[in-house]
Design an enzyme around this catalytic site. Structure first.
Site, short mmCIF file in Angstrom:
data_model
loop_
_atom_site.label_atom_id
_atom_site.label_comp_id
_atom_site.label_asym_id
_atom_site.label_seq_id
_atom_site.Cartn_x
_atom_site.Cartn_y
_atom_site.Cartn_z
N ASP A 184 0.82 -1.22 0.00
CA ASP A 184 0.00 0.00 0.00
C ASP A 184 0.86 1.27 0.00
O ASP A 184 1.93 1.30 0.61
CB ASP A 184 -0.90 -0.02 1.24
CG ASP A 184 -2.02 0.99 1.14
OD1 ASP A 184 -2.31 1.46 0.02
OD2 ASP A 184 -2.60 1.34 2.18
N HIS B 35 2.72 3.85 -8.89
CA HIS B 35 2.62 2.40 -9.18
C HIS B 35 3.87 1.93 -9.91
O HIS B 35 4.39 0.84 -9.64
CB HIS B 35 1.38 2.12 -10.03
CG HIS B 35 0.09 2.37 -9.30
ND1 HIS B 35 -0.19 1.80 -8.08
CD2 HIS B 35 -0.99 3.13 -9.60
CE1 HIS B 35 -1.39 2.19 -7.67
NE2 HIS B 35 -1.89 3.01 -8.57
N LEU C 185 11.02 -20.58 -5.51
CA LEU C 185 10.09 -19.64 -4.88
C LEU C 185 8.79 -19.64 -5.67
O LEU C 185 8.82 -19.64 -6.89
CB LEU C 185 10.70 -18.22 -4.91
CG LEU C 185 9.78 -17.05 -4.58
CD1 LEU C 185 9.30 -17.11 -3.13
CD2 LEU C 185 10.48 -15.70 -4.82
C1 FPP Z 1 -1.92 0.01 -3.39
O1 FPP Z 1 -1.47 1.33 -3.30
C2 FPP Z 1 -1.33 -0.63 -4.55
C3 FPP Z 1 -2.05 -1.17 -5.55
C4 FPP Z 1 -3.53 -1.19 -5.60
C5 FPP Z 1 -1.36 -1.75 -6.70
C6 FPP Z 1 -0.12 -2.53 -6.42
C7 FPP Z 1 0.70 -2.52 -7.64
C8 FPP Z 1 2.05 -2.49 -7.68
C9 FPP Z 1 2.91 -2.57 -6.48
C10 FPP Z 1 2.79 -2.34 -8.96
C11 FPP Z 1 2.38 -3.31 -9.99
C12 FPP Z 1 2.67 -4.69 -9.59
C13 FPP Z 1 2.80 -5.68 -10.48
C14 FPP Z 1 3.12 -7.04 -9.98
C15 FPP Z 1 2.71 -5.47 -11.92
P1 FPP Z 1 -2.55 2.49 -3.45
O2 FPP Z 1 -2.62 2.86 -4.87
O3 FPP Z 1 -3.84 2.06 -2.82
O4 FPP Z 1 -1.86 3.62 -2.61
P2 FPP Z 1 -2.56 4.77 -1.79
O5 FPP Z 1 -3.12 4.13 -0.55
O6 FPP Z 1 -1.43 5.70 -1.49
O7 FPP Z 1 -3.62 5.37 -2.65
#
Ligand code: FPP
Length: 224
Positions: free
Chosen positions: A12, A29, A122
């Protein structure tokens, strides 16, 4: 000292990082993906067998279309560019969640799983369109369909994680203390680490600190 077989992570804070440093959630992201790669490397180095990453929840469909498209493009490019690395590093990729994406993405996900199925160092479980409540409901429906007893073992056997041990550790970055419909059944006895840092700022040193702290915890599983 506790051994570590399975680490699960709620990654997150990408959006907030992106806004803070780049004025764009999407660039957060993109940066978050770099952390994914670093954590995979560190997981291999520490000989941990299973890593489950929450990449997209069933609730994330509520986000603006532009952000959703960006995330799935990032995922597609990651799979296209990195699958040969995963194979070389003996990593198996498994998608957990309902694979009801575009036929192009579904094909790519199935192919990536197929190409890595024999790998054994893994296993990365990538949670995509994943929701724990719907996973449990599907398991119960399967049990009902097969006229089996509702038992802990029958429920576990019908989850996406049926063949692997429950997580020893759950890490959630981003300074928020909630589970967000992630592995609710499987986390019953996991040790939970809430991290203040946003996911793109999370580095190997932070990960190792958590692994070391976990090793020292006395785990009772209800006993004394
Ligand atoms: C949460 O942060 C993150 C996500 C919903 C997406 C996770 C994606 C990645 C780490 C990158 C892509 C991964 C792959 C494997 C291709 P948020 O957007 O909810 O953050 P916020 O709470 O600051 O809004």
């Amino acid at each position: 000292m506790n051994s570590i077989k399975h680490v699960a992570i709620i990654m997150d804070g990408n959006g907030r990082w992106g806004i803070k440093y780049k004025k764009s959630r999407n660039l957060g992201h993109k940066e978050g993906l770099k952390t994914v790669e670093k954590i995979i490397k560190a997981t291999l180095k520490n000989k941990i067998k299973y890593l489950t990453l929450y990449a997209f929840s069933t609730e994330n469909w509520k986000r603006p279309k532009k952000e959703i498209n960006f995330l799935f493009n990032l995922l597609e490019n990651f799979l296209l560019n990195k699958i040969s690395d995963l194979i070389k590093q003996n990593i198996k990729l498994k998608i957990i969640g309902k694979k009801n994406f575009s036929s192009k993405l579904n094909k790519l996900l199935n192919l990536s799983e197929k190409k890595t199925i024999q790998n054994s160092k893994l296993q990365i479980n990538l949670a995509l369109n994943y929701g724990s409540k719907s996973e449990i409901i599907s398991a119960l429906n399967e049990i009902k369909k097969n006229k089996l007893k509702i038992s802990e073992s029958n429920i576990s056997k019908n989850l996406y994680t049926k063949t692997i041990p429950d997580p020893d550790i759950l890490i959630r970055t981003g300074n928020t203390k909630r589970l967000s419909n992630f592995l609710l059944w499987q986390l019953a006895y996991s040790e939970i680490f809430f991290e203040k840092k946003l996911w793109p700022d999370f580095i190997e040193k932070d990960y190792i600190r958590i692994l070391n702290n976990f090793k020292k915890i006395k785990r009772n599983f209800g006993n004394i």
